[in-house]
Scaffold this motif. Structure first.
Motif, PDB file in Angstrom:
ATOM      1  N   ILE A 187      -1.997   5.699   6.446  1.00 45.53           N
ATOM      2  CA  ILE A 187      -1.491   5.863   5.083  1.00 45.53           C
ATOM      3  C   ILE A 187      -1.168   7.331   4.811  1.00 45.53           C
ATOM      4  O   ILE A 187      -1.977   8.229   5.084  1.00 45.53           O
ATOM      5  CB  ILE A 187      -2.511   5.353   4.048  1.00 45.53           C
ATOM      6  N   VAL A 188       0.008   7.549   4.265  1.00 45.18           N
ATOM      7  CA  VAL A 188       0.503   8.885   3.955  1.00 45.18           C
ATOM      8  C   VAL A 188       0.831   8.945   2.468  1.00 45.18           C
ATOM      9  O   VAL A 188       1.431   8.009   1.927  1.00 45.18           O
ATOM     10  CB  VAL A 188       1.767   9.201   4.783  1.00 45.18           C
ATOM     11  N   ILE A 219      -3.532  13.548  -4.165  1.00 46.33           N
ATOM     12  CA  ILE A 219      -3.915  13.443  -2.751  1.00 46.33           C
ATOM     13  C   ILE A 219      -5.431  13.330  -2.610  1.00 46.33           C
ATOM     14  O   ILE A 219      -5.935  12.514  -1.828  1.00 46.33           O
ATOM     15  CB  ILE A 219      -3.368  14.658  -1.975  1.00 46.33           C
ATOM     16  N   MET A 220      -6.165  14.095  -3.376  1.00 45.01           N
ATOM     17  CA  MET A 220      -7.624  14.018  -3.338  1.00 45.01           C
ATOM     18  C   MET A 220      -8.115  12.651  -3.783  1.00 45.01           C
ATOM     19  O   MET A 220      -9.111  12.129  -3.265  1.00 45.01           O
ATOM     20  CB  MET A 220      -8.225  15.111  -4.229  1.00 45.01           C
ATOM     21  N   GLN A 221      -7.413  12.053  -4.720  1.00 47.02           N
ATOM     22  CA  GLN A 221      -7.840  10.763  -5.273  1.00 47.02           C
ATOM     23  C   GLN A 221      -7.730   9.630  -4.257  1.00 47.02           C
ATOM     24  O   GLN A 221      -8.600   8.756  -4.186  1.00 47.02           O
ATOM     25  CB  GLN A 221      -6.991  10.427  -6.506  1.00 47.02           C
ATOM     26  N   TYR A 222      -6.645   9.658  -3.441  1.00 47.82           N
ATOM     27  CA  TYR A 222      -6.383   8.517  -2.553  1.00 47.82           C
ATOM     28  C   TYR A 222      -6.742   8.771  -1.089  1.00 47.82           C
ATOM     29  O   TYR A 222      -6.694   7.856  -0.283  1.00 47.82           O
ATOM     30  CB  TYR A 222      -4.916   8.099  -2.685  1.00 47.82           C
ATOM     31  N   LYS A 223      -7.077  10.006  -0.760  1.00 47.02           N
ATOM     32  CA  LYS A 223      -7.563  10.356   0.583  1.00 47.02           C
ATOM     33  C   LYS A 223      -6.688   9.820   1.727  1.00 47.02           C
ATOM     34  O   LYS A 223      -7.165   9.110   2.614  1.00 47.02           O
ATOM     35  CB  LYS A 223      -9.000   9.873   0.753  1.00 47.02           C
ATOM     36  N   PRO A 224      -5.403  10.175   1.726  1.00 44.44           N
ATOM     37  CA  PRO A 224      -4.526   9.748   2.825  1.00 44.44           C
ATOM     38  C   PRO A 224      -4.784  10.579   4.071  1.00 44.44           C
ATOM     39  O   PRO A 224      -5.477  11.607   4.025  1.00 44.44           O
ATOM     40  CB  PRO A 224      -3.131  10.034   2.267  1.00 44.44           C
ATOM     41  N   THR A 225      -4.215  10.142   5.184  1.00 47.09           N
ATOM     42  CA  THR A 225      -4.316  10.921   6.426  1.00 47.09           C
ATOM     43  C   THR A 225      -3.337  12.088   6.399  1.00 47.09           C
ATOM     44  O   THR A 225      -3.684  13.223   6.712  1.00 47.09           O
ATOM     45  CB  THR A 225      -4.024  10.031   7.645  1.00 47.09           C
ATOM     46  N   ASP A 226      -2.080  11.786   6.030  1.00 47.91           N
ATOM     47  CA  ASP A 226      -1.006  12.783   5.982  1.00 47.91           C
ATOM     48  C   ASP A 226      -0.421  12.831   4.571  1.00 47.91           C
ATOM     49  O   ASP A 226      -0.764  12.014   3.706  1.00 47.91           O
ATOM     50  CB  ASP A 226       0.112  12.432   6.959  1.00 47.91           C
ATOM     51  N   ALA A 227       0.501  13.767   4.365  1.00 49.45           N
ATOM     52  CA  ALA A 227       1.240  13.843   3.109  1.00 49.45           C
ATOM     53  C   ALA A 227       2.676  14.256   3.390  1.00 49.45           C
ATOM     54  O   ALA A 227       2.937  14.990   4.353  1.00 49.45           O
ATOM     55  CB  ALA A 227       0.586  14.833   2.141  1.00 49.45           C
ATOM     56  N   THR A 228       3.587  13.771   2.576  1.00 50.85           N
ATOM     57  CA  THR A 228       4.994  14.146   2.713  1.00 50.85           C
ATOM     58  C   THR A 228       5.485  14.806   1.436  1.00 50.85           C
ATOM     59  O   THR A 228       5.061  14.445   0.339  1.00 50.85           O
ATOM     60  CB  THR A 228       5.889  12.924   3.016  1.00 50.85           C
ATOM     61  N   GLY A 248       7.465   3.762   7.328  1.00 43.93           N
ATOM     62  CA  GLY A 248       8.192   3.179   6.203  1.00 43.93           C
ATOM     63  C   GLY A 248       8.029   4.049   4.967  1.00 43.93           C
ATOM     64  O   GLY A 248       6.936   4.556   4.694  1.00 43.93           O
ATOM     65  N   ALA A 249       9.118   4.211   4.203  1.00 41.09           N
ATOM     66  CA  ALA A 249       9.096   5.123   3.052  1.00 41.09           C
ATOM     67  C   ALA A 249       9.913   4.557   1.902  1.00 41.09           C
ATOM     68  O   ALA A 249      10.607   3.545   2.049  1.00 41.09           O
ATOM     69  CB  ALA A 249       9.654   6.485   3.475  1.00 41.09           C
ATOM     70  N   SER A 250       9.818   5.206   0.757  1.00 42.68           N
ATOM     71  CA  SER A 250      10.662   4.889  -0.399  1.00 42.68           C
ATOM     72  C   SER A 250      10.467   3.444  -0.859  1.00 42.68           C
ATOM     73  O   SER A 250      11.407   2.650  -0.901  1.00 42.68           O
ATOM     74  CB  SER A 250      12.136   5.133  -0.038  1.00 42.68           C
ATOM     75  N   PHE A 251       9.235   3.126  -1.241  1.00 41.74           N
ATOM     76  CA  PHE A 251       8.941   1.755  -1.670  1.00 41.74           C
ATOM     77  C   PHE A 251       9.142   1.570  -3.166  1.00 41.74           C
ATOM     78  O   PHE A 251       8.886   2.469  -3.954  1.00 41.74           O
ATOM     79  CB  PHE A 251       7.505   1.392  -1.288  1.00 41.74           C
ATOM     80  N   ARG A 252       9.584   0.372  -3.528  1.00 42.88           N
ATOM     81  CA  ARG A 252       9.802   0.042  -4.930  1.00 42.88           C
ATOM     82  C   ARG A 252       8.676  -0.820  -5.511  1.00 42.88           C
ATOM     83  O   ARG A 252       8.511  -0.897  -6.718  1.00 42.88           O
ATOM     84  CB  ARG A 252      11.135  -0.701  -5.100  1.00 42.88           C
ATOM     85  N   ASN A 253       7.936  -1.498  -4.647  1.00 36.48           N
ATOM     86  CA  ASN A 253       6.862  -2.368  -5.119  1.00 36.48           C
ATOM     87  C   ASN A 253       5.831  -2.566  -4.010  1.00 36.48           C
ATOM     88  O   ASN A 253       6.074  -2.249  -2.839  1.00 36.48           O
ATOM     89  CB  ASN A 253       7.408  -3.715  -5.596  1.00 36.48           C
ATOM     90  N   CYS A 255       2.813  -1.529  10.342  1.00 39.12           N
ATOM     91  CA  CYS A 255       3.749  -0.477  10.726  1.00 39.12           C
ATOM     92  C   CYS A 255       2.940   0.774  11.081  1.00 39.12           C
ATOM     93  O   CYS A 255       1.833   0.976  10.563  1.00 39.12           O
ATOM     94  CB  CYS A 255       4.712  -0.189   9.573  1.00 39.12           C
ATOM     95  N   ASP A 256       3.478   1.619  11.947  1.00 44.52           N
ATOM     96  CA  ASP A 256       2.715   2.793  12.401  1.00 44.52           C
ATOM     97  C   ASP A 256       2.149   3.580  11.221  1.00 44.52           C
ATOM     98  O   ASP A 256       0.944   3.791  11.107  1.00 44.52           O
ATOM     99  CB  ASP A 256       3.609   3.720  13.235  1.00 44.52           C
ATOM    100  N   TYR A 257       3.059   4.038  10.353  1.00 49.16           N
ATOM    101  CA  TYR A 257       2.690   4.801   9.164  1.00 49.16           C
ATOM    102  C   TYR A 257       3.431   4.206   7.972  1.00 49.16           C
ATOM    103  O   TYR A 257       4.510   3.621   8.127  1.00 49.16           O
ATOM    104  CB  TYR A 257       3.121   6.269   9.270  1.00 49.16           C
ATOM    105  N   LEU A 258       2.875   4.402   6.777  1.00 47.35           N
ATOM    106  CA  LEU A 258       3.572   4.082   5.535  1.00 47.35           C
ATOM    107  C   LEU A 258       3.314   5.218   4.562  1.00 47.35           C
ATOM    108  O   LEU A 258       2.154   5.576   4.325  1.00 47.35           O
ATOM    109  CB  LEU A 258       3.071   2.755   4.932  1.00 47.35           C
ATOM    110  N   THR A 259       4.372   5.815   4.025  1.00 51.23           N
ATOM    111  CA  THR A 259       4.192   6.869   3.029  1.00 51.23           C
ATOM    112  C   THR A 259       4.440   6.267   1.649  1.00 51.23           C
ATOM    113  O   THR A 259       5.489   5.671   1.396  1.00 51.23           O
ATOM    114  CB  THR A 259       5.099   8.089   3.299  1.00 51.23           C
ATOM    115  N   ILE A 260       3.457   6.410   0.768  1.00 51.08           N
ATOM    116  CA  ILE A 260       3.411   5.637  -0.474  1.00 51.08           C
ATOM    117  C   ILE A 260       3.213   6.563  -1.665  1.00 51.08           C
ATOM    118  O   ILE A 260       2.393   7.494  -1.619  1.00 51.08           O
ATOM    119  CB  ILE A 260       2.263   4.603  -0.401  1.00 51.08           C
ATOM    120  N   SER A 261       3.924   6.294  -2.739  1.00 47.95           N
ATOM    121  CA  SER A 261       3.800   7.096  -3.953  1.00 47.95           C
ATOM    122  C   SER A 261       2.448   6.841  -4.614  1.00 47.95           C
ATOM    123  O   SER A 261       1.848   5.774  -4.447  1.00 47.95           O
ATOM    124  CB  SER A 261       4.921   6.738  -4.937  1.00 47.95           C
TER     125      SER A 261
END
Length: 316
Positions: A13-14, A23-32, A223-228, A238-244
């Motif tokens: 999760i990114v 970022i602190m709230q959701y503790k992802p592995t990476d950030a974009t 995967g990026a740019s999710f609407r829902n 999927c390998d990674y997912l970057t999520i708002s």
């Protein structure tokens, strides 16, 4: 167990954010980050000292007024990236100026400059992904940068031709834009009855995933740019997912089961043929959605870069 924690069992999760509180709230592995997100963060009170430092850096290192603003802009990117890295165990993606997306040499120069700026702060290049638009020129830049152990994230990826070219170039990571693909099909009235399993953005990522895994390409699919949330869950595995942050919160609040949808199947030997520039341009050109969305995405990021520089100009 909430859906966010369940998803983390088989997907990295990114956080698609430049705000350290989120970022602190959701503790992802990476950030974009991207120019739009950087633009949103420059007025965060916690970042005030980072912006002041960037302005001073620009004044000290710029040879002209335009260069001072450019230097300050680069420094802001690095300062915010450095701040984010204090709160994540993995990498941060830092996007270079979208206005040079059709110039391989300039992309290489700018990428090396950004990496050097991070290293001056004691941050190794292994913690940084240089984010580039998935044009032919940027893909070739990423190929060259890999020789210096500079890893890249090829963003604004909409066509299968882009995905193939990135894999063959040995790009570290790609970011297919699920939501923007969906937007195009919806806006052009191609979607009559919606279900996540037939979402065109979701289907695009699934096709790339099957192709990469079948032929043992090592390029990471993010995967990026999710609407829902449904789009996200349909790509579980999927390998990674970057999520708002908005969608991260929804996942965190929901405890419904999460089922892995993407799994690695049988592998095969790759073809020895390599996609050429002319083949890439022709195949990409055949996908009207991809042509329009890549062009539009570069314009949007360029516009936000212009806005950022105007704000910086007012601060000098």
């Amino acid at each position: 167990m909430n859906q966010l924690h369940a998803l983390q069992k088989f997907t990295t999760i990114v956080a698609d954010s430049g705000n350290v509180h989120e970022i602190m709230q959701y503790k992802p592995t990476d950030a974009t980050t991207n120019p739009s997100l950087i633009l949103k963060t420059i007025f965060i009170p916690q970042y005030k000292h980072l912006i002041s430092d960037a302005i001073n850096y620009g004044k000290k290192n710029g040879s002209s007024e335009k260069d001072k603003i450019s230097q300050a802009s680069d420094k802001i990117l690095v300062n915010i990236g450095s701040e984010i890295l204090k709160y994540i165990p993995g990498r941060v993606s830092s996007e270079i100026d979208a206005r040079i997306s059709f110039n391989t040499k300039l992309c290489i120069f700018k990428a090396k400059k950004i990496i050097n700026m991070y290293e001056v702060l004691g941050i190794p290049r292994s913690k940084i992904l240089i984010k580039l638009a998935a044009t032919w020129e940027c893909i070739q830049a990423a190929k060259e940068l890999e020789k210096d152990d500079i890893k890249c994230n090829l963003t604004l990826l909409f066509s299968f031709a882009q995905a193939k070219a990135c894999a063959e170039a040995g790009v570290f990571l790609i970011s297919p834009f699920v939501g923007r693909i969906y937007d195009w099909y919806f806006d052009n009235n191609f979607i009559k009855k919606y279900h996540p399993s037939n979402d065109p953005g979701v289907l695009s990522v699934k096709k790339i995933y099957r192709y990469y895994k079948k032929y043992n390409y090592t390029t990471i699919i993010m995967g990026a740019s999710f609407r829902n949330v449904d789009q996200i869950l349909e790509l579980a595995g999927c390998d990674y997912l970057t999520i708002s942050p908005v969608l991260l919160e929804k996942l965190q609040r929901n405890s419904d089961p999460v089922v892995r949808k993407l799994v690695i199947g049988d592998t095969a030997t790759r073809s020895t043929s390599i996609i050429t520039e002319s083949n890439f341009r022709w195949e990409h050109n055949q996908d009207q959605m991809a042509v329009e969305k890549l062009s539009d995405g570069i314009r949007q990021f360029s516009s936000d870069q212009d806005k950022l520089e105007k704000i910086l100009h007012s601060m000098f």
